[in-house]
Design a protein around this motif. Structure first.
Motif, PDB file in Angstrom:
ATOM      1  N   ASP A  84      51.901  41.485  29.070  1.00  0.00           N
ATOM      2  CA  ASP A  84      51.301  40.466  29.923  1.00  0.00           C
ATOM      3  C   ASP A  84      49.778  40.547  29.791  1.00  0.00           C
ATOM      4  O   ASP A  84      49.150  41.491  30.279  1.00  0.00           O
ATOM      5  CB  ASP A  84      51.733  40.696  31.374  1.00  0.00           C
ATOM      6  CG  ASP A  84      51.240  39.619  32.328  1.00  0.00           C
ATOM      7  OD1 ASP A  84      50.337  38.843  31.941  1.00  0.00           O
ATOM      8  OD2 ASP A  84      51.748  39.558  33.461  1.00  0.00           O
ATOM      9  N   ASP A  85      49.161  39.535  29.146  1.00  0.00           N
ATOM     10  CA  ASP A  85      47.715  39.561  28.942  1.00  0.00           C
ATOM     11  C   ASP A  85      46.930  39.467  30.246  1.00  0.00           C
ATOM     12  O   ASP A  85      45.742  39.787  30.286  1.00  0.00           O
ATOM     13  CB  ASP A  85      47.296  38.409  28.017  1.00  0.00           C
ATOM     14  CG  ASP A  85      47.464  38.758  26.543  1.00  0.00           C
ATOM     15  OD1 ASP A  85      47.676  39.941  26.240  1.00  0.00           O
ATOM     16  OD2 ASP A  85      47.378  37.830  25.713  1.00  0.00           O
ATOM     17  N   GLY A  86      47.561  39.026  31.321  1.00  0.00           N
ATOM     18  CA  GLY A  86      46.865  38.932  32.596  1.00  0.00           C
ATOM     19  C   GLY A  86      46.905  40.195  33.426  1.00  0.00           C
ATOM     20  O   GLY A  86      46.309  40.251  34.496  1.00  0.00           O
ATOM     21  N   ALA A  87      47.599  41.222  32.930  1.00  0.00           N
ATOM     22  CA  ALA A  87      47.788  42.451  33.707  1.00  0.00           C
ATOM     23  C   ALA A  87      46.714  43.486  33.390  1.00  0.00           C
ATOM     24  O   ALA A  87      46.417  43.751  32.220  1.00  0.00           O
ATOM     25  CB  ALA A  87      49.161  43.041  33.445  1.00  0.00           C
ATOM     26  N   GLU A  88      46.149  44.059  34.432  1.00  0.00           N
ATOM     27  CA  GLU A  88      45.321  45.250  34.302  1.00  0.00           C
ATOM     28  C   GLU A  88      46.192  46.459  34.621  1.00  0.00           C
ATOM     29  O   GLU A  88      47.285  46.319  35.189  1.00  0.00           O
ATOM     30  CB  GLU A  88      44.140  45.202  35.251  1.00  0.00           C
ATOM     31  CG  GLU A  88      44.560  45.130  36.723  1.00  0.00           C
ATOM     32  CD  GLU A  88      43.420  44.933  37.689  1.00  0.00           C
ATOM     33  OE1 GLU A  88      42.331  45.492  37.440  1.00  0.00           O
ATOM     34  OE2 GLU A  88      43.611  44.228  38.694  1.00  0.00           O
ATOM     35  N   GLY A  89      45.736  47.653  34.275  1.00  0.00           N
ATOM     36  CA  GLY A  89      46.563  48.822  34.529  1.00  0.00           C
ATOM     37  C   GLY A  89      45.751  50.065  34.797  1.00  0.00           C
ATOM     38  O   GLY A  89      44.592  50.184  34.376  1.00  0.00           O
ATOM     39  N   VAL A  90      46.377  50.986  35.517  1.00  0.00           N
ATOM     40  CA  VAL A  90      45.836  52.329  35.712  1.00  0.00           C
ATOM     41  C   VAL A  90      46.884  53.322  35.269  1.00  0.00           C
ATOM     42  O   VAL A  90      48.067  53.195  35.614  1.00  0.00           O
ATOM     43  CB  VAL A  90      45.454  52.574  37.189  1.00  0.00           C
ATOM     44  CG1 VAL A  90      45.335  54.070  37.479  1.00  0.00           C
ATOM     45  CG2 VAL A  90      44.141  51.890  37.526  1.00  0.00           C
ATOM     46  N   LEU A  91      46.477  54.309  34.494  1.00  0.00           N
ATOM     47  CA  LEU A  91      47.330  55.413  34.073  1.00  0.00           C
ATOM     48  C   LEU A  91      46.839  56.685  34.760  1.00  0.00           C
ATOM     49  O   LEU A  91      45.623  56.933  34.823  1.00  0.00           O
ATOM     50  CB  LEU A  91      47.272  55.596  32.550  1.00  0.00           C
ATOM     51  CG  LEU A  91      47.460  54.332  31.686  1.00  0.00           C
ATOM     52  CD1 LEU A  91      47.286  54.689  30.210  1.00  0.00           C
ATOM     53  CD2 LEU A  91      48.822  53.706  31.931  1.00  0.00           C
ATOM     54  N   PHE A  92      47.784  57.497  35.247  1.00  0.00           N
ATOM     55  CA  PHE A  92      47.422  58.782  35.857  1.00  0.00           C
ATOM     56  C   PHE A  92      48.454  59.808  35.428  1.00  0.00           C
ATOM     57  O   PHE A  92      49.636  59.693  35.757  1.00  0.00           O
ATOM     58  CB  PHE A  92      47.373  58.676  37.383  1.00  0.00           C
ATOM     59  CG  PHE A  92      46.852  59.926  38.049  1.00  0.00           C
ATOM     60  CD1 PHE A  92      45.491  60.142  38.175  1.00  0.00           C
ATOM     61  CD2 PHE A  92      47.727  60.893  38.537  1.00  0.00           C
ATOM     62  CE1 PHE A  92      45.001  61.304  38.787  1.00  0.00           C
ATOM     63  CE2 PHE A  92      47.250  62.053  39.146  1.00  0.00           C
ATOM     64  CZ  PHE A  92      45.882  62.251  39.269  1.00  0.00           C
ATOM     65  N   ILE A 117      42.843  50.254  32.251  1.00  0.00           N
ATOM     66  CA  ILE A 117      43.093  49.350  31.132  1.00  0.00           C
ATOM     67  C   ILE A 117      42.813  47.919  31.599  1.00  0.00           C
ATOM     68  O   ILE A 117      43.522  47.395  32.473  1.00  0.00           O
ATOM     69  CB  ILE A 117      44.549  49.452  30.639  1.00  0.00           C
ATOM     70  CG1 ILE A 117      44.945  50.918  30.390  1.00  0.00           C
ATOM     71  CG2 ILE A 117      44.734  48.601  29.397  1.00  0.00           C
ATOM     72  CD1 ILE A 117      44.201  51.598  29.272  1.00  0.00           C
ATOM     73  N   PRO A 118      41.793  47.244  31.053  1.00  0.00           N
ATOM     74  CA  PRO A 118      41.493  45.872  31.484  1.00  0.00           C
ATOM     75  C   PRO A 118      42.566  44.891  31.020  1.00  0.00           C
ATOM     76  O   PRO A 118      43.356  45.188  30.115  1.00  0.00           O
ATOM     77  CB  PRO A 118      40.157  45.575  30.782  1.00  0.00           C
ATOM     78  CG  PRO A 118      39.640  46.888  30.316  1.00  0.00           C
ATOM     79  CD  PRO A 118      40.829  47.759  30.081  1.00  0.00           C
ATOM     80  N   PRO A 119      42.599  43.697  31.628  1.00  0.00           N
ATOM     81  CA  PRO A 119      43.531  42.686  31.149  1.00  0.00           C
ATOM     82  C   PRO A 119      43.202  42.268  29.714  1.00  0.00           C
ATOM     83  O   PRO A 119      42.058  42.386  29.273  1.00  0.00           O
ATOM     84  CB  PRO A 119      43.325  41.527  32.133  1.00  0.00           C
ATOM     85  CG  PRO A 119      41.963  41.743  32.702  1.00  0.00           C
ATOM     86  CD  PRO A 119      41.768  43.222  32.746  1.00  0.00           C
ATOM     87  N   ALA A 120      44.239  41.789  29.006  1.00  0.00           N
ATOM     88  CA  ALA A 120      44.098  41.289  27.629  1.00  0.00           C
ATOM     89  C   ALA A 120      43.616  42.370  26.661  1.00  0.00           C
ATOM     90  O   ALA A 120      43.000  42.061  25.637  1.00  0.00           O
ATOM     91  CB  ALA A 120      43.178  40.070  27.588  1.00  0.00           C
ATOM     92  N   SER A 121      43.881  43.639  26.974  1.00  0.00           N
ATOM     93  CA  SER A 121      43.483  44.728  26.082  1.00  0.00           C
ATOM     94  C   SER A 121      44.530  44.944  24.997  1.00  0.00           C
ATOM     95  O   SER A 121      45.716  44.678  25.185  1.00  0.00           O
ATOM     96  CB  SER A 121      43.312  46.034  26.874  1.00  0.00           C
ATOM     97  OG  SER A 121      42.253  45.941  27.791  1.00  0.00           O
ATOM     98  N   ARG A 122      44.080  45.446  23.869  1.00  0.00           N
ATOM     99  CA  ARG A 122      44.976  45.891  22.809  1.00  0.00           C
ATOM    100  C   ARG A 122      44.894  47.408  22.784  1.00  0.00           C
ATOM    101  O   ARG A 122      43.849  47.967  22.456  1.00  0.00           O
ATOM    102  CB  ARG A 122      44.571  45.286  21.459  1.00  0.00           C
ATOM    103  CG  ARG A 122      44.666  43.764  21.435  1.00  0.00           C
ATOM    104  CD  ARG A 122      46.104  43.280  21.610  1.00  0.00           C
ATOM    105  NE  ARG A 122      46.169  41.817  21.745  1.00  0.00           N
ATOM    106  CZ  ARG A 122      46.301  41.186  22.896  1.00  0.00           C
ATOM    107  NH1 ARG A 122      46.355  41.868  24.042  1.00  0.00           N
ATOM    108  NH2 ARG A 122      46.356  39.868  22.938  1.00  0.00           N
TER     109      ARG A 122
END
Length: 277
Positions: A84-92, A117-122
């Motif tokens: 989903d290109d509109g999704a941002e994320g956090v990893l912990f 992780i910003p949206p639309a990231s590769r």
């Protein structure tokens, strides 16, 4: 630092069915004992991976985010983790070692490691170590604002950040912040909250931010709406907006949790709008 990570498995046939799981329209408690093999899921384009879904957007449940506990075997991972290109994320990361590649750079994340992780990231996520890695992945549809750029990716470890004590608590209640609260580009905050034995939230917090809380360490009694519930390392709590909450950390050790909340955006308004109104 201590970080609880589920291992799955199944209880014996002699175990009692009674547990602490609660699901209401104001909050939910998902005890660590419910995270068994039978409730794991898999994702497209992830190899050697399974996950527990702790929350997802659902009528009467989480509205703004989803949260997974990912478990990736050595050699596993994904070169297309987010579809989903509109999704941002956090990893912990709570156990093992995760290698994330983004913008031509590799970041090796160990327990306590935090990545945005910003949206639309590769990007890609791989377990290049010899042990299973377990990490939280919190996802949210990023709310773009005209005139504000989306935040850039960054990686840090909790151990490198000095916790901020809550005023008037003499450090008994503190928050480890990975993002500057004044940075309006961010529309969610994920923090680590720490209570020393005997510390309390001394009033019933009632606010617009939705919460997801995963207990990393210790135990406490938590006030959720009108109920007091016991929670321990590995338990997960979801609190809807305006659900009253408080906490008493009775010890004997520290009580710590990973906290999600939505921030820094106007409240969406419903109803029919006239053009130009």
């Amino acid at each position: 630092m201590s970080y609880y990570a589920p291992k799955g498995g199944h209880p014996s046939q002699t175990q009692l069915l009674t547990d602490r799981a609660v699901f209401t329209d104001a909050y939910a408690v998902i005890p660590r004992g419910t995270m068994r093999d039978i409730v794991t899921s898999c994702l497209p384009f992830w190899e050697g991976t399974r996950l527990w879904v702790l929350s997802r957007p659902l009528s009467g449940f989480a509205e703004t985010f989803s949260q997974y506990i990912m478990e990736v075997a050595p050699g596993g991972g994904s070169d297309r983790p987010e579809l989903d290109d509109g999704a941002e994320g956090v990893l912990f990361v709570v156990e093992g070692e995760l290698t994330v590649a983004i913008s031509g750079k590799k970041h090796v994340m160990r327990p306590g490691g935090f990545g945005f992780i910003p949206p639309a990231s590769r990007w890609s996520a791989r377990n290049e170590g010899l042990e299973t890695v377990r990490f939280h992945w919190i996802r949210k549809a990023y709310e773009f604002v005209d005139g504000l750029d989306a935040p850039e990716a960054f990686f840090v470890n909790e151990a490198a950040i000095e916790p901020s004590p809550m005023p008037g608590t003499e450090g008994r209640w503190a928050t480890t912040r990975f993002v500057d609260p004044a940075d309006m580009r961010h529309d969610m905050h994920v923090t680590v909250v720490t209570f020393q034995p005997g510390a309390v939230i001394p009033f019933a917090e009632t606010h617009v931010m939705e919460h997801g809380l995963y207990v990393l360490e210790g135990k406490a009694v938590y006030r959720l709406n009108q109920d007091w519930v016991e929670v321990e390392a590995g338990d997960y709590m979801w609190l809807r907006a305006f659900c009253p909450q408080a906490c008493y950390a009775g010890g004997p050790g520290r009580f710590r949790y990973l906290l999600y909340k939505d921030v820094n955006r106007h409240m969406k308004l419903g109803g029919v709008r006239r053009p130009g109104a």
